[in-house]
Design a protein around this motif. Sequence first.
Motif, PDB file in Angstrom:
ATOM      1  N   ALA A   1      75.973  54.390  68.706  1.00 46.87           N
ATOM      2  CA  ALA A   1      75.279  54.450  69.734  1.00 46.87           C
ATOM      3  C   ALA A   1      73.643  54.315  69.457  1.00 46.87           C
ATOM      4  O   ALA A   1      72.948  53.517  70.425  1.00 46.87           O
ATOM      5  CB  ALA A   1      75.154  56.126  70.348  1.00 46.87           C
ATOM      6  N   ASP A   2      73.013  54.617  68.553  1.00 46.71           N
ATOM      7  CA  ASP A   2      71.836  54.421  68.076  1.00 46.71           C
ATOM      8  C   ASP A   2      71.486  52.960  67.688  1.00 46.71           C
ATOM      9  O   ASP A   2      70.713  52.256  68.144  1.00 46.71           O
ATOM     10  CB  ASP A   2      71.538  55.394  66.906  1.00 46.71           C
ATOM     11  N   ALA A   3      72.714  52.416  67.015  1.00 47.58           N
ATOM     12  CA  ALA A   3      72.496  51.039  66.352  1.00 47.58           C
ATOM     13  C   ALA A   3      72.650  49.968  67.744  1.00 47.58           C
ATOM     14  O   ALA A   3      71.942  49.104  67.861  1.00 47.58           O
ATOM     15  CB  ALA A   3      73.569  50.799  65.566  1.00 47.58           C
ATOM     16  N   ASP A   4      73.763  50.157  68.422  1.00 47.41           N
ATOM     17  CA  ASP A   4      74.005  49.215  69.606  1.00 47.41           C
ATOM     18  C   ASP A   4      74.469  50.118  70.694  1.00 47.41           C
ATOM     19  O   ASP A   4      75.852  49.893  70.782  1.00 47.41           O
ATOM     20  CB  ASP A   4      74.558  47.943  69.011  1.00 47.41           C
ATOM     21  N   PRO A   5      74.012  50.634  71.703  1.00 45.36           N
ATOM     22  CA  PRO A   5      74.776  51.275  72.589  1.00 45.36           C
ATOM     23  C   PRO A   5      75.881  50.560  73.401  1.00 45.36           C
ATOM     24  O   PRO A   5      76.834  51.061  73.979  1.00 45.36           O
ATOM     25  CB  PRO A   5      73.795  51.759  73.767  1.00 45.36           C
ATOM     26  N   SER A   6      75.777  49.146  73.549  1.00 50.02           N
ATOM     27  CA  SER A   6      76.891  48.611  74.013  1.00 50.02           C
ATOM     28  C   SER A   6      78.193  48.534  73.481  1.00 50.02           C
ATOM     29  O   SER A   6      79.354  48.408  73.915  1.00 50.02           O
ATOM     30  CB  SER A   6      76.465  46.845  74.235  1.00 50.02           C
ATOM     31  N   LEU A   7      78.175  48.802  72.088  1.00 48.38           N
ATOM     32  CA  LEU A   7      79.249  49.070  71.456  1.00 48.38           C
ATOM     33  C   LEU A   7      80.021  50.271  71.784  1.00 48.38           C
ATOM     34  O   LEU A   7      81.281  50.088  71.631  1.00 48.38           O
ATOM     35  CB  LEU A   7      79.081  49.199  69.768  1.00 48.38           C
ATOM     36  N   LEU A   8      79.539  51.054  72.359  1.00 45.57           N
ATOM     37  CA  LEU A   8      80.423  52.323  72.802  1.00 45.57           C
ATOM     38  C   LEU A   8      81.454  52.170  73.753  1.00 45.57           C
ATOM     39  O   LEU A   8      82.430  52.639  73.955  1.00 45.57           O
ATOM     40  CB  LEU A   8      79.353  53.379  73.222  1.00 45.57           C
ATOM     41  N   ARG A   9      80.930  51.180  74.872  1.00 48.41           N
ATOM     42  CA  ARG A   9      82.102  50.868  76.081  1.00 48.41           C
ATOM     43  C   ARG A   9      83.385  50.582  75.343  1.00 48.41           C
ATOM     44  O   ARG A   9      84.510  51.018  76.059  1.00 48.41           O
ATOM     45  CB  ARG A   9      81.617  49.895  76.917  1.00 48.41           C
ATOM     46  N   ARG A  10      83.430  49.550  74.537  1.00 44.99           N
ATOM     47  CA  ARG A  10      84.795  49.184  73.840  1.00 44.99           C
ATOM     48  C   ARG A  10      85.330  50.378  73.027  1.00 44.99           C
ATOM     49  O   ARG A  10      86.539  50.563  73.024  1.00 44.99           O
ATOM     50  CB  ARG A  10      84.839  47.992  73.092  1.00 44.99           C
ATOM     51  N   LEU A  11      84.584  50.640  72.148  1.00 46.55           N
ATOM     52  CA  LEU A  11      84.920  51.947  71.113  1.00 46.55           C
ATOM     53  C   LEU A  11      85.526  53.181  71.825  1.00 46.55           C
ATOM     54  O   LEU A  11      86.536  53.713  71.460  1.00 46.55           O
ATOM     55  CB  LEU A  11      83.933  52.278  70.309  1.00 46.55           C
ATOM     56  N   LEU A  12      85.048  53.443  72.981  1.00 51.10           N
ATOM     57  CA  LEU A  12      85.436  54.583  73.741  1.00 51.10           C
ATOM     58  C   LEU A  12      86.353  54.362  74.797  1.00 51.10           C
ATOM     59  O   LEU A  12      86.703  55.181  75.436  1.00 51.10           O
ATOM     60  CB  LEU A  12      84.170  55.609  74.283  1.00 51.10           C
ATOM     61  N   ASP A  13      86.759  53.265  75.095  1.00 51.69           N
ATOM     62  CA  ASP A  13      87.655  52.854  76.213  1.00 51.69           C
ATOM     63  C   ASP A  13      89.024  53.193  75.919  1.00 51.69           C
ATOM     64  O   ASP A  13      89.420  52.273  74.951  1.00 51.69           O
ATOM     65  CB  ASP A  13      87.704  51.314  76.522  1.00 51.69           C
ATOM     66  N   PRO A  14      89.792  53.887  76.758  1.00 48.07           N
ATOM     67  CA  PRO A  14      91.131  53.963  76.524  1.00 48.07           C
ATOM     68  C   PRO A  14      91.881  52.904  76.560  1.00 48.07           C
ATOM     69  O   PRO A  14      93.042  52.933  75.775  1.00 48.07           O
ATOM     70  CB  PRO A  14      91.338  55.192  77.503  1.00 48.07           C
ATOM     71  N   GLU A  15      91.569  51.927  77.406  1.00 52.83           N
ATOM     72  CA  GLU A  15      92.575  50.898  77.367  1.00 52.83           C
ATOM     73  C   GLU A  15      92.412  49.927  75.943  1.00 52.83           C
ATOM     74  O   GLU A  15      93.321  49.234  75.947  1.00 52.83           O
ATOM     75  CB  GLU A  15      92.042  49.931  78.551  1.00 52.83           C
ATOM     76  N   THR A  16      91.338  49.927  75.353  1.00 53.45           N
ATOM     77  CA  THR A  16      91.312  49.391  74.004  1.00 53.45           C
ATOM     78  C   THR A  16      92.266  49.621  73.155  1.00 53.45           C
ATOM     79  O   THR A  16      93.063  48.922  72.546  1.00 53.45           O
ATOM     80  CB  THR A  16      89.814  49.731  73.636  1.00 53.45           C
ATOM     81  N   TYR A  17      92.595  50.944  73.313  1.00 50.90           N
ATOM     82  CA  TYR A  17      93.633  51.734  72.364  1.00 50.90           C
ATOM     83  C   TYR A  17      95.043  51.448  72.784  1.00 50.90           C
ATOM     84  O   TYR A  17      96.199  51.252  72.064  1.00 50.90           O
ATOM     85  CB  TYR A  17      93.373  53.050  71.788  1.00 50.90           C
ATOM     86  N   ARG A  18      95.180  51.314  74.199  1.00 47.46           N
ATOM     87  CA  ARG A  18      96.510  51.131  74.916  1.00 47.46           C
ATOM     88  C   ARG A  18      96.914  49.828  74.718  1.00 47.46           C
ATOM     89  O   ARG A  18      98.092  49.480  74.249  1.00 47.46           O
ATOM     90  CB  ARG A  18      96.463  51.656  76.267  1.00 47.46           C
ATOM     91  N   ARG A  19      95.848  48.790  74.689  1.00 45.74           N
ATOM     92  CA  ARG A  19      96.346  47.532  74.535  1.00 45.74           C
ATOM     93  C   ARG A  19      96.600  47.234  72.928  1.00 45.74           C
ATOM     94  O   ARG A  19      97.544  46.396  72.660  1.00 45.74           O
ATOM     95  CB  ARG A  19      95.196  46.620  74.867  1.00 45.74           C
TER      96      ARG A  19
END
Length: 140
Positions: free
Chosen positions: A33-51
């Motif tokens: 979050a501190d390094a690059d907040p845009s990374l959180l969207r994919r990292l915390l997306d439940p669909e990322t893990y479902r896929r």
Amino acid sequence: MVDPHGFAERIVEIPVDNSALWNALSLVAPILADADPSLLRRLLDPETYRRRVDADRDVPPETFQERQRILGKWFGHVLNNALLHAVAGLANNHFGEIAGLLGHPNVQGRYTDLMLHYTFAILFEKVRILHGLARGGFQS
């Protein structure tokens, strides 16, 4: 310095039935979050893990079913915990980005009540330090 995008990608590759993923999400969420907040969207997306689970058909059927069960039963709790730490990380240097997480499907959960406390503690400490600096120096 580690590439935050590559690092986030390696976290996402950990299987959902591995406790290393559950712990890593909470550990790295504030750092990313501190390094690059845009990374959180994919990292915390439940669909990322479902896929990821759906795409990994090389595992035995029992493993596939167990991973599906984990996603459906309690992985949301894991993501809620990671969100708590992500909000704390954003409060440190990217406060305006917190609003982007408030619509997350797992924002409500066991750790939701702590988000306000974590955020307040970080902001309070920042104000305390700034107040000390404005008075001619900081004293811990």
